[in-house]
Design an enzyme around this catalytic site. Structure first.
Site, mmCIF file in Angstrom:
data_model
loop_
_atom_site.group_PDB
_atom_site.id
_atom_site.type_symbol
_atom_site.label_atom_id
_atom_site.label_comp_id
_atom_site.label_asym_id
_atom_site.label_seq_id
_atom_site.Cartn_x
_atom_site.Cartn_y
_atom_site.Cartn_z
ATOM 1 N N GLY A 46 10.575 -5.217 1.898
ATOM 2 C CA GLY A 46 9.408 -5.720 2.619
ATOM 3 C C GLY A 46 9.231 -7.210 2.400
ATOM 4 C CB THR A 48 5.235 -8.556 -0.813
ATOM 5 O OG1 THR A 48 4.344 -8.375 0.291
ATOM 6 C CG2 THR A 48 4.489 -9.250 -1.949
ATOM 7 C CG ASP A 102 8.817 -2.048 -3.224
ATOM 8 O OD1 ASP A 102 8.755 -2.958 -2.374
ATOM 9 O OD2 ASP A 102 9.258 -0.906 -2.980
ATOM 10 C CB ALA A 104 1.946 -1.116 -1.973
ATOM 11 N N GLY A 116 5.821 2.617 3.033
ATOM 12 C CA GLY A 116 6.677 3.127 4.097
ATOM 13 C C GLY A 116 6.310 2.656 5.493
ATOM 14 C CD GLU A 124 9.975 1.074 -0.567
ATOM 15 O OE1 GLU A 124 8.930 1.758 -0.456
ATOM 16 O OE2 GLU A 124 10.104 -0.033 -0.017
ATOM 17 C CE LYS A 142 0.152 -5.414 2.772
ATOM 18 N NZ LYS A 142 1.402 -5.565 2.079
HETATM 19 C C1 ABF Z 1 7.976 -1.588 1.531
HETATM 20 O O1 ABF Z 1 7.268 -2.697 1.826
HETATM 21 C C2 ABF Z 1 7.290 -0.453 2.136
HETATM 22 O O2 ABF Z 1 7.189 0.676 1.391
HETATM 23 C C3 ABF Z 1 5.942 -0.967 2.483
HETATM 24 O O3 ABF Z 1 5.756 -0.389 3.706
HETATM 25 C C4 ABF Z 1 6.138 -2.396 2.582
HETATM 26 C C5 ABF Z 1 5.097 -3.417 2.259
HETATM 27 O O4 ABF Z 1 5.543 -4.473 3.039
HETATM 28 P P1 ABF Z 1 5.088 -5.941 3.029
HETATM 29 O O5 ABF Z 1 5.341 -6.463 1.673
HETATM 30 O O6 ABF Z 1 5.975 -6.540 4.072
HETATM 31 O O7 ABF Z 1 3.651 -5.934 3.427
HETATM 32 O O8 ABF Z 1 8.085 -1.486 0.169
#
Ligand code: ABF
Length: 254
Positions: A46, A48, A102, A104, A116, A124, A142
């Protein structure tokens, strides 16, 4: 409620107005401060997580980190990490990871997550379930009171075979919560083609009018359908939450 063992925060200069992507980058860079040489690392997916992986690549290049092994959670992250010369492996070879970083889609006050919406969730969950520490990085948009209650999608990865049958079963399961199940369509290319995950599966997005009650019970009930591969609720998995906002960056440990 989850006991939050410790937290810390640092302020940003008040005159700055930051974009959402800059906030994501601040959270990501903060998370990389937890990375040490010789670690086996889960690499998230993703926009982030991408910043965190870029930073790890940069620190490796500068020799400030050495002997890192990355375990990518998607083909996209695999490609990014390869382009940065991050050595890669998998959980067949390294079934215990030191740390994963990671993003979210939603985070509740107990650090339960929805993931997801970007398309990754199965790899993941497999990889982040093997980590001694799982650091979640988000901008403040978020944060929610209740995961799945935002009116936005709760993604569920399903086998393509008779996906409508599985979608109907999911709607029936959550009929009291006014559930509507929709097959995710490919964002680009053929507009009518289903979105296909890295694992060759489809995604059913669930939309609720009311909350779904006990999250673990809801998740377990979904997994009892043979057509469901995995759902996007990550319950009691995160160990650290890093939130970036205009006010600064906050780190909470469970
Ligand atoms: C992934 O990144 C996904 O599980 C989740 O949907 C997403 C979050 O994305 P971003 O950082 O682009 O907002 O881990």
């Amino acid at each position: 409620p989850t006991a939050i063992m410790s937290s810390s925060s640092s302020s940003l200069p008040p005159q700055l107005i930051l974009t959402q992507d800059e906030l994501k980058k601040i959270a990501a860079y903060k998370a990389v401060e937890f990375v040490e040489s010789n670690m086996v690392l889960g690499l998230g997916t993703g926009s982030t997580a991408k910043h965190a992986i870029d930073r790890i690549g940069e620190l490796l290049k500068q020799g400030k980190l050495t002997n890192i092994i990355g375990i990518p959670t998607s083909t996209k992250t695999h490609e990014q990490a390869l382009s940065l010369n991050i050595p890669l492996s998998d959980i067949d070879t390294h079934p215990v990871l030191d740390l994963a970083i990671d993003g979210a889609d939603e985070v509740d006050p107990d650090m339960n997550l929805v993931k997801g919406r970007g398309g990754s969730l199965l790899r993941e969950k497999m990889i982040e379930g093997c980590c001694k520490k799982f650091v979640v990085i988000v901008d403040e948009s978020k944060l929610v009171d209740y995961v799945g209650g935002s009116g936005l999608a709760l993604p569920v990865e399903v086998v393509p075979f008779c996906w409508k049958f599985t979608a109907n079963k999911l709607e029936e399961l959550f009929c009291d919560a006014g559930c509507v199940a929709k097959l995710r369509i490919n964002a680009d290319g053929n507009k009518n083609a289903p979105y296909v995950t890295d694992n060759g599966n489809y995604i059913i997005d669930l939309y609720f009018k009311k909350d779904i009650g006990d999250l673990k019970a809801a998740g377990d009930a979904m997994l009892r359908f043979a057509g469901v591969v995995e759902h996007g609720m990550f319950i009691d998995m995160a160990t650290t939450l890093i939130v970036a906002s205009e006010m600064g960056v906050t780190v909470r440990h469970k």
